[in-house]
Design an enzyme around this catalytic site. Structure first.
Site, PDB file in Angstrom:
ATOM      1  N   ARG A 163       0.809  -1.222   0.000  1.00  0.00           N
ATOM      2  CA  ARG A 163       0.000   0.000   0.000  1.00  0.00           C
ATOM      3  C   ARG A 163       0.837   1.264   0.000  1.00  0.00           C
ATOM      4  NH1 ARG A 163      -5.107  -1.733   3.897  1.00  0.00           N
ATOM      5  NH2 ARG A 163      -6.037  -3.011   2.272  1.00  0.00           N
ATOM      6  N   GLU A 198      -8.009  -1.386  16.472  1.00  0.00           N
ATOM      7  CA  GLU A 198      -7.197  -0.370  15.800  1.00  0.00           C
ATOM      8  C   GLU A 198      -6.670   0.668  16.791  1.00  0.00           C
ATOM      9  OE1 GLU A 198      -8.922   0.904  12.075  1.00  0.00           O
ATOM     10  OE2 GLU A 198      -7.563   2.620  11.943  1.00  0.00           O
TER      11      GLU A 198
HETATM   12  C1  LIG Z   1     -13.989   1.394   4.576  1.00  0.00           C
HETATM   13  C2  LIG Z   1     -13.083   0.456   5.312  1.00  0.00           C
HETATM   14  C3  LIG Z   1     -12.814  -0.797   4.791  1.00  0.00           C
HETATM   15  C4  LIG Z   1     -11.936  -1.664   5.465  1.00  0.00           C
HETATM   16  N1  LIG Z   1     -11.691  -2.905   4.944  1.00  0.00           N
HETATM   17  C5  LIG Z   1     -10.907  -3.779   5.635  1.00  0.00           C
HETATM   18  C6  LIG Z   1     -10.710  -5.103   5.185  1.00  0.00           C
HETATM   19  O1  LIG Z   1     -11.259  -5.525   4.150  1.00  0.00           O
HETATM   20  N2  LIG Z   1      -9.910  -5.918   5.925  1.00  0.00           N
HETATM   21  C7  LIG Z   1      -9.306  -5.523   7.079  1.00  0.00           C
HETATM   22  O2  LIG Z   1      -8.600  -6.309   7.713  1.00  0.00           O
HETATM   23  N3  LIG Z   1      -9.515  -4.270   7.539  1.00  0.00           N
HETATM   24  C8  LIG Z   1     -10.290  -3.399   6.864  1.00  0.00           C
HETATM   25  N4  LIG Z   1     -10.484  -2.138   7.362  1.00  0.00           N
HETATM   26  C9  LIG Z   1      -9.907  -1.790   8.675  1.00  0.00           C
HETATM   27  C10 LIG Z   1     -10.703  -2.466   9.786  1.00  0.00           C
HETATM   28  O3  LIG Z   1     -12.061  -2.452   9.425  1.00  0.00           O
HETATM   29  C11 LIG Z   1     -10.542  -1.770  11.136  1.00  0.00           C
HETATM   30  O4  LIG Z   1      -9.194  -1.592  11.458  1.00  0.00           O
HETATM   31  C12 LIG Z   1     -11.214  -2.588  12.253  1.00  0.00           C
HETATM   32  O5  LIG Z   1     -12.526  -2.935  11.900  1.00  0.00           O
HETATM   33  C13 LIG Z   1     -11.222  -1.777  13.545  1.00  0.00           C
HETATM   34  O6  LIG Z   1     -12.046  -2.394  14.482  1.00  0.00           O
HETATM   35  P1  LIG Z   1     -12.235  -1.720  15.907  1.00  0.00           P
HETATM   36  O7  LIG Z   1     -13.248  -2.515  16.636  1.00  0.00           O
HETATM   37  O8  LIG Z   1     -10.915  -1.487  16.518  1.00  0.00           O
HETATM   38  O9  LIG Z   1     -12.825  -0.262  15.588  1.00  0.00           O
HETATM   39  P2  LIG Z   1     -14.222   0.174  14.934  1.00  0.00           P
HETATM   40  O10 LIG Z   1     -14.875  -0.925  14.210  1.00  0.00           O
HETATM   41  O11 LIG Z   1     -13.941   1.433  14.209  1.00  0.00           O
HETATM   42  O12 LIG Z   1     -15.136   0.459  16.204  1.00  0.00           O
HETATM   43  C14 LIG Z   1     -14.874   1.540  17.071  1.00  0.00           C
HETATM   44  C15 LIG Z   1     -16.186   1.949  17.730  1.00  0.00           C
HETATM   45  O13 LIG Z   1     -15.898   2.932  18.735  1.00  0.00           O
HETATM   46  C16 LIG Z   1     -16.945   3.877  18.765  1.00  0.00           C
HETATM   47  N5  LIG Z   1     -16.444   5.098  19.401  1.00  0.00           N
HETATM   48  C17 LIG Z   1     -15.495   5.960  18.935  1.00  0.00           C
HETATM   49  N6  LIG Z   1     -15.292   6.941  19.828  1.00  0.00           N
HETATM   50  C18 LIG Z   1     -16.125   6.695  20.883  1.00  0.00           C
HETATM   51  C19 LIG Z   1     -16.367   7.364  22.113  1.00  0.00           C
HETATM   52  N7  LIG Z   1     -15.723   8.492  22.449  1.00  0.00           N
HETATM   53  N8  LIG Z   1     -17.304   6.859  22.965  1.00  0.00           N
HETATM   54  C20 LIG Z   1     -17.988   5.729  22.637  1.00  0.00           C
HETATM   55  N9  LIG Z   1     -17.788   5.054  21.482  1.00  0.00           N
HETATM   56  C21 LIG Z   1     -16.859   5.529  20.623  1.00  0.00           C
HETATM   57  C22 LIG Z   1     -17.332   4.043  17.297  1.00  0.00           C
HETATM   58  O14 LIG Z   1     -18.646   4.535  17.169  1.00  0.00           O
HETATM   59  C23 LIG Z   1     -17.175   2.610  16.781  1.00  0.00           C
HETATM   60  O15 LIG Z   1     -18.392   1.904  16.790  1.00  0.00           O
HETATM   61  C24 LIG Z   1     -11.343  -1.262   6.690  1.00  0.00           C
HETATM   62  C25 LIG Z   1     -11.626  -0.002   7.215  1.00  0.00           C
HETATM   63  C26 LIG Z   1     -12.490   0.861   6.546  1.00  0.00           C
HETATM   64  C27 LIG Z   1     -12.777   2.216   7.140  1.00  0.00           C
END
Ligand SMILES: Cc1cc2nc3c(=O)[nH]c(=O)nc-3n(C[C@H](O)[C@H](O)[C@H](O)COP(=O)(O)OP(=O)(O)OC[C@H]3O[C@@H](n4cnc5c(N)ncnc54)[C@H](O)[C@@H]3O)c2cc1C
Length: 591
Positions: free
Chosen positions: A316, A404
């Site tokens: 990337r 993340e």
């Molecule tokens: C468009 C897109 C496509 C992607 N495609 C891929 C893929 O194909 N394969 C892959 O491996 N990765 C992919 N990624 C990356 C991957 O999706 C993310 O790194 C991963 O899903 C992160 O998961 P998470 O649970 O850490 O965070 P998230 O799924 O982002 O969840 C974080 C949550 O925290 C909540 N939040 C934030 N701040 C607060 C707060 N102050 N108080 C309460 N709640 C809060 C948000 O509302 C959210 O629901 C993609 C990312 C994007 C944006």
């Protein structure tokens, strides 16, 4: 006594204690109080997995999200690839996946975290299958595809760009079946509460009615996702403003490698696309090939030290660099990107691979058999983040991170597909570790400290004259300056200018125009988000300024080559409201 609604389940719940402001002159300041063993902030893939793991290890869990539980953030947007060494399509091993991850990370991966990701990944993917995720299969085997940087077919998926929604649905269902997990949507957490170096809970605001909430917890997991909303061109949901990083810093935890923001090379640019994901082109390229061409319809990635067409194996960082350099050299497309061209692929093959998506594209006026689309880099993922040990614990006792929000596993550049795996693996580990933690001695709850924090927060944003800027206007200004001065290409001068502008916006923060309504006050929501985004942006810029080399996703035009003396990780912490950075040697795997 106040009532709060678990908006997903739809049944009212009594919140346990009603604490009134100690300020007798203020009759409007109500706060509710919640109590739990493990508080999880953010209900994406990492938060939901953490909730399940904490509950199955005996803890009571409160799972909060500022959006709808399981429907905000990146997880539900993720399209296709989940990288795991299942070896279902061709021989693979944890070691091989680990080696590929380290190679992509350009020498900066935390090997303990990277190994955990690769080693636990297969268990989590098979567990998700047991819970109902329908991974695409062939002859009974889970299908796995090739993706850039992986040496074998390693990336599994749920068909037709449906992986994220499908895994989010599985986790939502699983979470809803567990009585020990309470879910609350529309609650934005704004700060941690820490006493004697131990986390004791957090404070937040109910976005629906504007009520303040204090939350007492014996362990807290920050699973609030990444920071790509800091940048004007981003693939983020509304909630990816990097709040986890700011809250961790304010609580006394450290961040690591904040300079490494991944810019996804082929984000959609033109023609206009409505209701579709801007990074949807990746799976098209995996499955079908697809020529990346400059404005003169020439292939160009090979000129930048990698191969691409036919193999699609430019990582990337190299692909993003190559596109932006072509544009800079005057060889870009009309909207300032590169062409992605599928015209050499027969219509039947396109339709066979992505029929439903091809139809949605046609509804948008895009016929891939006739029209190349324009693509260009877009802020997509953050390799840096909260510094944790192998149990996902920060240096603040009882404060964990997952998904993340965690930094270090992917070093200077992430392999495609590693992020969903990371969310599940780190979520599971954080949940299990936090559940264990609550069995040990912890600092007692401090009612006065919570009330004081809430009163301070309530008084922070103030309504000025109608001439004062709104939080959203400054948020847009921050995004623009981060894109222009701390985006895919950086220089020392631009970063210094970004630093000055961030400091100026920070000074304006107390005097913005905030509407006075209690319910659905978007100004207030934007204000708190902006406050956190500014701290996180300052951490990114300060780290980028200090790394005087180009490595992985961090490209300095004034230092265009990698420099061995920077083969180390950068730590950021906050002391007396100031960000301090220092260097440490990368964590190596112990035998
Ligand atoms: C468009 C897109 C496509 C992607 N495609 C891929 C893929 O194909 N394969 C892959 O491996 N990765 C992919 N990624 C990356 C991957 O999706 C993310 O790194 C991963 O899903 C992160 O998961 P998470 O649970 O850490 O965070 P998230 O799924 O982002 O969840 C974080 C949550 O925290 C909540 N939040 C934030 N701040 C607060 C707060 N102050 N108080 C309460 N709640 C809060 C948000 O509302 C959210 O629901 C993609 C990312 C994007 C944006």
């Amino acid at each position: 006594m106040f009532l709060a609604r678990d908006s997903l389940v739809g049944k009212p719940k009594v919140i346990f204690r009603d604490t009134r402001s100690k300020n007798e002159h203020d009759h409007d300041f109500h706060m509710s109080h919640l109590s739990t063993d493990v508080l999880i902030i953010g209900a994406g893939g990492a938060g939901m997995y953490a909730a399940i793991a904490a509950a199955r290890n005996g803890a009571s869990v409160l799972l909060l999200d500022k959006s709808q539980v399981g429907r905000g953030g990146a997880t539900i947007m993720a399209q296709m690839t989940v990288a795991v060494a299942l070896g279902e399509q061709e021989p693979d091993s944890v070691q091989l996946h680990f080696q590929d991850t380290l190679t992509a990370g350009r020498g900066l991966c935390n090997e303990e975290l990277a190994y955990l990701l690769c080693d636990d990944g297969p268990k989590r993917i098979r567990e998700m299958a047991e819970w109902g995720t329908r991974w695409a299969r062939e002859d009974g085997h889970i299908k796995q595809e090739m993706a850039p940087g992986h040496r074998v077919k390693r990336c599994c998926y749920v068909d037709f760009l449906n992986t994220g929604p499908a895994v989010a649905a599985t986790l939502r269902r699983k979470v809803s079946e567990i009585a020990a997990i309470r879910r609350i949507s529309n609650l934005a957490v704004v700060e941690m509460l820490v006493r004697d170096g131990q986390v004791i809970g957090a404070v937040g605001v109910n976005l629906v009615d504007g009520q303040w909430v204090s939350i007492e917890a014996r362990a807290v997991i920050l699973a609030a996702g990444g920071l790509t909303k800091l940048f004007e061109r981003n693939s983020a949901s509304a909630n990816m403003g990097g709040e986890a990083y700011a809250m961790a810093l304010w609580a006394g935890a450290e961040l690591i490698d904040m300079e490494f923001v991944q810019f996804f090379p082929i984000g959609h640019l033109a023609p206009r696309l409505v209701g579709m994901d801007p990074i949807m082109w990746d799976p098209f390229r995996y499955k079908l090939g697809g020529k990346l061409l400059n404005g003169r319809f020439e292939e160009f990635v090979d000129r930048y030290g990698s191969t691409d067409f036919g193999k699609y194996n430019a990582t990337r960082d190299i692909a993003a660099y190559a596109i932006l350099k072509e544009v800079e050299a005057g060889r870009g497309t009309p909207h300032g990107g590169a062409y992605l061209d599928f015209r050499h692929i027969p219509a039947a093959q396109l339709r066979g691979a992505f029929g439903p998506v091809v139809d949605r594209l046609l509804a948008n006026g895009i016929d891939l058999t006739k029209t190349p689309v324009e693509v260009s880099p877009i802020a997509h993922y953050h390799m840096g983040g909260i510094r944790v040990d192998a149990n996902m614990e920060t240096r603040v006792a009882g404060l964990y991170a997952a998904g993340e929000a965690v930094g270090g596993a992917n070093g200077a550049n992430r392999l495609s597909g590693n992020a969903i795996t990371e969310a599940f693996v780190f979520g599971e580990r954080a949940g299990a570790s936090a559940a264990l933690k609550v069995k040990s001695e912890s600092a007692p709850w401090d009612d006065m400290a919570a009330t004081a924090a809430l009163e301070r927060l309530r008084d922070s944003p103030c309504t000025e004259s109608s001439d004062a800027p709104t939080p959203i206007s400054l948020l847009a200004e921050l995004q623009k300056l981060m894109w222009e001065k701390a985006g895919p290409f950086r220089t020392g001068d631009q970063l210094l200018s970004a630093q000055r502008q961030i400091a100026r916006i920070q000074r304006e923060l107390p005097r913005l125009r905030i509407g006075s309504q209690g319910a659905f006050n978007l100004d207030l929501q934007d204000w708190f988000e902006l406050r956190a985004m500014l701290t996180t942006a300052a951490a990114v810029v300060k780290s980028a300024l200090a790394r005087c080399e180009s490595r992985g996703a961090h490209q300095r035009e004034d230092f265009p080559a990698p420099d061995e003396s920077f083969l180390k990780n950068q730590i950021v912490e906050m002391r007396n409201d100031e960000l301090i950075t220092r260097w440490v040697a990368p964590v190596c795997l112990r035998d």
